[in-house]
Motif scaffolding. Structure first.
Motif, PDB file in Angstrom:
ATOM      1  N   SER A 116       0.839  -1.199   0.000  1.00 21.95           N
ATOM      2  CA  SER A 116       0.000   0.000   0.000  1.00 21.95           C
ATOM      3  C   SER A 116       0.871   1.246   0.000  1.00 21.95           C
ATOM      4  O   SER A 116       1.808   1.364   0.793  1.00 21.95           O
ATOM      5  CB  SER A 116      -0.918   0.011   1.211  1.00 21.95           C
ATOM      6  OG  SER A 116      -1.676   1.207   1.235  1.00 21.95           O
TER       7      SER A 116
ATOM      8  N   LEU B 126      -4.299   3.387   5.170  1.00 27.48           N
ATOM      9  CA  LEU B 126      -5.668   2.886   5.075  1.00 27.48           C
ATOM     10  C   LEU B 126      -6.239   2.716   6.476  1.00 27.48           C
ATOM     11  O   LEU B 126      -5.593   2.109   7.330  1.00 27.48           O
ATOM     12  CB  LEU B 126      -5.695   1.555   4.326  1.00 27.48           C
ATOM     13  CG  LEU B 126      -4.976   1.529   2.973  1.00 27.48           C
ATOM     14  CD1 LEU B 126      -5.016   0.127   2.368  1.00 27.48           C
ATOM     15  CD2 LEU B 126      -5.578   2.540   2.012  1.00 27.48           C
TER      16      LEU B 126
ATOM     17  N   ILE C 104     -11.919  -0.549   0.477  1.00 23.61           N
ATOM     18  CA  ILE C 104     -11.474   0.803   0.151  1.00 23.61           C
ATOM     19  C   ILE C 104     -11.113   0.864  -1.329  1.00 23.61           C
ATOM     20  O   ILE C 104     -10.272   0.100  -1.812  1.00 23.61           O
ATOM     21  CB  ILE C 104     -10.258   1.208   1.010  1.00 23.61           C
ATOM     22  CG1 ILE C 104     -10.652   1.184   2.498  1.00 23.61           C
ATOM     23  CG2 ILE C 104      -9.738   2.582   0.602  1.00 23.61           C
ATOM     24  CD1 ILE C 104      -9.478   1.377   3.441  1.00 23.61           C
TER      25      ILE C 104
ATOM     26  N   GLY D   6      -9.625   2.166  -4.926  1.00 24.42           N
ATOM     27  CA  GLY D   6      -8.384   2.793  -5.339  1.00 24.42           C
ATOM     28  C   GLY D   6      -7.874   2.203  -6.632  1.00 24.42           C
ATOM     29  O   GLY D   6      -8.604   1.548  -7.381  1.00 24.42           O
TER      30      GLY D   6
ATOM     31  N   GLN E 148      -4.885   4.488  -2.632  1.00 22.27           N
ATOM     32  CA  GLN E 148      -6.254   4.799  -2.243  1.00 22.27           C
ATOM     33  C   GLN E 148      -6.772   5.989  -3.044  1.00 22.27           C
ATOM     34  O   GLN E 148      -6.045   6.955  -3.323  1.00 22.27           O
ATOM     35  CB  GLN E 148      -6.316   5.132  -0.750  1.00 22.27           C
ATOM     36  CG  GLN E 148      -7.720   5.438  -0.244  1.00 22.27           C
ATOM     37  CD  GLN E 148      -7.722   5.742   1.249  1.00 22.27           C
ATOM     38  OE1 GLN E 148      -6.671   5.859   1.863  1.00 22.27           O
ATOM     39  NE2 GLN E 148      -8.890   5.881   1.824  1.00 22.27           N
TER      40      GLN E 148
END
Length: 409
Positions: free
Chosen positions: A338, A342, A352, A354, A367
């Motif tokens: 990532s 988050l 989420i 993205g 994201q």
């Protein structure tokens, strides 16, 4: 309220794909794109169809040239030129060669091709400057596929590559499953179509457009039934119509716990078996899954992000499996790094939206920006993945690994 994995298990256990005898159509090759094979494909042709050259050069007998060196070249007589599409007429004898081009049929007597960069050609003589490997640059008949064997199994989605393969072996008629019929409607007094003028308190119905587009992407046939007001009689009539004309029904809105959420009660009154009404996920907690004889019903939440996340998580694999796909229909999970921080409250499995990027050979999840309200449809623009934070996880820091769901697979 069910765990997500338990809801998925209930759905998958109830899936009955289209029938391989009753639900098939025969289409020509050009109309086969994005269809699902109902029967295996078997061709009578080998592929390649004949021994042919994989390189521009000279077809030779290996025994003649195996000792060739730049300082001691082997000299052969060139007795024929063989372009692609030409049937050779001469059998290559000791001391002879044929000029040959990529894709051209190998002449009788020759077993090897010397690429032209390793030769020198003077009039009707060729000087072989380096020894090739035995059978080098020869593609033999049936190397890639032997006629009479299964070429493609049933349940295969026909993309551009499969269409090309089927064309190459002259499979011009295909038995495919009929397109899955998916009825779609939206509920709510506040909804209007994109063509209508907005009045205070009204919302454009984007869900029906998005769901229909997603169904088409999956090879289904959307039956768009429009906007239905929050009226039990009207809703009952449209649901009865939908289950009579479709294999799968998708409604959005009307499945929460408000005074105007009528869907679950109407489904029960029509004899549906309701398997669950809520899932432990965010967004998408209010989700109804019910069955009628031969028809599945998904009551999706009304908020746009919730509706689409629910579709990607549960409906997309359902449509794939019902359509006849046998492998690769389940969600595709990946663990990636990532790039964003988050967050979740840890109480629900959190999705989420993205983008998944490949950076320096490593997949990374970014994201989407902006407010992550379930009503913020703008955030879904160019979304191609959802990051999942399990129950109990409240934070994933940048550079940490996160589980993601790829949306297009």
């Amino acid at each position: 309220m069910l765990l997500v994995k338990d809801a998925e298990a209930i759905i998958f256990n109830l899936l009955q794909p289209l029938d391989q005898k009753q639900d098939i159509e025969v289409v020509d090759l050009l109309n086969g794109h994005n269809r699902i094979l109902a029967n295996p494909v078997i061709s009578r042709l080998d592929f390649p169809h004949w021994d042919n050259s994989a390189m521009d050069g000279f077809a030779v007998r290996y025994g003649d040239v195996k000792e060739a060196r730049a300082e001691n070249p082997i000299i052969l007589e060139v007795v024929e030129e063989i372009p692609a599409g030409y049937q050779p007429k001469i059998t290559i004898q000791p001391g002879q060669a044929a000029r040959i081009f990529t894709g051209a049929v190998m002449p009788a007597g020759a077993d090897t091709v010397v690429m032209q960069e390793r030769t020198r050609w003077e009039e009707n003589r060729v000087f072989i400057l380096a020894a090739p490997q035995f059978q080098e640059f020869v593609r033999h008949q049936g190397d890639f596929y032997q006629g009479g064997n299964e070429l493609l199994p049933s349940g295969t989605r026909l993309t551009a590559t499969e269409i090309a393969v089927l064309g190459a072996v002259q499979c011009n008629k295909l038995s495919v499953f009929r397109r899955l019929r998916v009825a779609i409607f939206s509920t709510g007094d506040e909804l209007v179509t994109p063509e209508q003028s907005l009045q205070p308190g009204q919302i454009v119905d984007s869900n029906q457009l998005a769901l229909a587009a997603l169904v088409r992407e999956l090879g289904g046939e959307p039956l768009m039934l429009g906007i239905v007001k929050d009226d039990p009689k009207a809703l009952g009539e449209i649901i009865q119509y939908a289950i009579a004309h479709a294999d799968l029904v998708l409604s959005s809105g009307g499945v929460s716990v408000g005074d105007y959420d009528y869907i679950d009660g109407i489904l029960a009154s029509l004899g549906a078996e309701i398997h669950f009404r809520a899932v432990q996920m965010r967004p998408g907690k209010p989700l109804t899954f019910a069955t009628f004889p031969n028809v599945l019903y998904f009551g999706l939440p009304g908020n746009p992000v919730s509706a689409l996340v629910s579709f990607w998580r549960f409906v997309q694999p359902t449509i794939k499996r019902l359509s006849g796909i046998t492998e690769g229909y389940k969600p595709m999970w990946m663990k990636v790094r990532s790039r964003s921080e988050l967050k979740s409250n840890g109480k629900l499995e959190t999705y989420i939206c993205g983008k998944l990027h490949l950076i320096d050979g490593v997949y990374e999840f970014h994201q989407a920006g902006g407010n992550h309200s379930s009503g913020n449809l703008i955030n879904l623009t160019q979304t191609n993945a959802l990051a999942i934070l399990p129950v109990g996880t409240t934070l994933v820091s940048p550079q940490q690994e996160v589980l993601i769901l790829a949306l297009r697979y």
